[in-house]
Design a protein around this motif. Structure first.
Motif, short mmCIF file in Angstrom:
data_model
loop_
_atom_site.label_atom_id
_atom_site.label_comp_id
_atom_site.label_asym_id
_atom_site.label_seq_id
_atom_site.Cartn_x
_atom_site.Cartn_y
_atom_site.Cartn_z
N ARG A 25 42.00 48.63 37.75
CA ARG A 25 43.27 48.04 38.19
C ARG A 25 43.08 47.23 39.48
NH1 ARG A 25 46.12 52.62 38.69
NH2 ARG A 25 46.79 52.52 36.50
N VAL A 26 42.40 47.82 40.45
CA VAL A 26 42.21 47.15 41.74
C VAL A 26 41.30 45.93 41.60
CG1 VAL A 26 41.20 47.43 44.04
CG2 VAL A 26 42.69 49.21 43.10
N ALA A 27 40.33 45.99 40.69
CA ALA A 27 39.39 44.88 40.51
C ALA A 27 40.07 43.60 40.04
CB ALA A 27 38.30 45.28 39.51
N LEU A 28 41.30 43.70 39.54
CA LEU A 28 42.02 42.50 39.11
C LEU A 28 42.26 41.53 40.26
CD1 LEU A 28 44.69 44.18 36.77
CD2 LEU A 28 42.65 42.89 36.07
N ALA A 29 42.27 42.05 41.49
CA ALA A 29 42.52 41.20 42.65
C ALA A 29 41.25 40.66 43.27
CB ALA A 29 43.32 41.97 43.71
N ALA A 30 40.09 41.10 42.78
CA ALA A 30 38.82 40.65 43.33
C ALA A 30 38.41 39.36 42.64
CB ALA A 30 37.75 41.71 43.14
N ARG A 31 37.85 38.43 43.40
CA ARG A 31 37.47 37.15 42.82
C ARG A 31 36.03 36.74 43.17
NH1 ARG A 31 40.69 37.94 39.74
NH2 ARG A 31 42.45 36.68 39.01
N ASP A 32 35.25 37.60 43.79
CA ASP A 32 33.85 37.26 44.04
C ASP A 32 33.05 37.48 42.76
OD1 ASP A 32 34.31 40.03 44.26
OD2 ASP A 32 32.40 40.30 45.28
#
Length: 364
Positions: free
Chosen positions: A267-274
């Motif tokens: 769920r949190v990884a959805l906001a990561a863009r690296d």
């Protein structure tokens, strides 16, 4: 040659064999499988130059007249899938194979069965049997293996047997997965490198229950389960001594619900863009997760845990690597051994065996 069987059985045996063959090849015979009809069964055999050298699977048939032909695997499978559900009749005059179902009749050209190469021979050094579920759990380490193109020595999963315990390991240099299981009667062997992609292929074609027999040779591994037999070419490459680098002492250990943590990381990884979708993880009285990027915004979450050891530690992880490691196990809870922000963490199932090692990434 002719035989009568169900469309479902025909699709099943063709799918297993076609999985290891190219749809097109420079030499047509290389895309062909051997379809053999016996008085009470249809058997399909495929051979390839890849990591899975041979797949043979069979199903029951009625009113059969024996014979065998070589047919293009992809074409035969597509025709079988196109037929209506129910009974299918196979007939061949040597020049073509005709599949008849209901009012539909589809024909595919044949090649002489003698044009196919003979099956490989294997010298058996050790043999063991176990439930299919045990083998599937053991071979789940394949996710951690390296790519064959640039890390040939890490593209396999070494299999070894010591004291009746069968062990698999896999690493791509950034993570490590190890599984173990007691296999009564298993004879000790030196490590044999099994290609990780072959483990994945085999797991997909095995039945969901029953037993599997594994025969290990110097250059090949043979697996038999139900009506399916597969021969896997072993890798001839050295594998690193990973035991020497696995942390055995941790400054803190947390116990957490495995699935709850995996869901929170996704769920949190959805906001990561690296490039590796880095997730910031703080191990404290709870496990706090966060990720943010200019384009996707910010996500935060937390999962309850039990901690034994030092004050909180904040680390960064490749989110996919962390989820994969948690998915290796079936236990409800896992323990995570931690030391500092840049030291690897060791994940172990509570009440189970094996472990996974995840390397952290440096946070900005």
């Amino acid at each position: 040659m002719n035989a009568t069987l169900t469309r479902r059985d025909l699709v099943t045996v063709l799918t297993g064999a076609a999985a290891i063959l190219p749809a097109k090849a420079a030499v047509p015979i290389q895309s062909c499988l051997l379809l053999s009809v016996a008085p009470d069964a249809v058997t399909v055999t495929a051979q390839s130059g890849g990591s899975v050298a041979l797949v043979r699977t069979s199903c029951a048939a009625n009113g059969a007249t024996p014979g065998e032909v070589a047919v293009n695997a992809a074409q035969a499978l597509s025709y079988a899938k196109a037929l209506p559900e129910g009974i299918v009749t196979l007939t061949s005059d040597g020049a073509k194979l005709t599949l008849t179902g209901g009012r539909s009749k589809l024909s595919v050209p044949c090649l002489p069965a003698a044009d196919l190469p003979p099956p490989p021979d294997a010298v058996v050094r050790a043999s063991m049997s176990m439930p299919v579920a045990t083998w599937a759990a053991l071979s789940s380490v394949a996710y951690a293996a390296g790519e064959a193109d640039n890390k040939y020595g890490l593209a396999g999963a070494p299999l070894s047997v010591r004291g009746g315990v069968l062990r698999f390991a896999a690493t791509d240099g950034n993570r490590l997965a190890v599984t173990e299981a007691e296999v009564p009667g298993a004879i000790g062997t030196g490590a044999r490198q099994v290609p990780a992609d072959a483990l994945d292929t085999l797991r997909k074609m095995l039945p969901s229950d029953g037993d599997i027999t594994i025969e290990i040779g110097d250059r090949a591994l043979m697996a038999r389960a139900g009506s399916t037999t597969a021969v896997i070419r072993l890798l001839e490459a050295a594998f690193p001594n990973f035991d020497a680098v696995v942390p055995t002492v941790h400054k803190a250990t947390v116990t957490v619900d495995r699935e709850a943590l995996a869901v929170a990381v996704r769920r949190v990884a959805l906001a990561a863009r690296d490039s590796v979708r880095t997730v910031r993880v703080t191990f404290g009285d709870e496990i706090a997760l966060s990720a943010k990027s200019e384009l996707a915004g910010e996500a935060v979450d937390s999962v309850p845990c039990e901690r034994d050891g030092r004050a909180s530690v904040t680390m960064g992880f490749n989110s996919a690597f962390l989820v994969d490691a948690l998915g290796q196990f079936s236990s409800a809870t896992v323990t995570i051994g931690i030391s500092d922000a840049l030291s690897p963490v060791v994940i172990r199932p509570v009440g189970g065996s094996g472990f996974a090692v995840a390397m952290p990434v440096r946070l900005e």
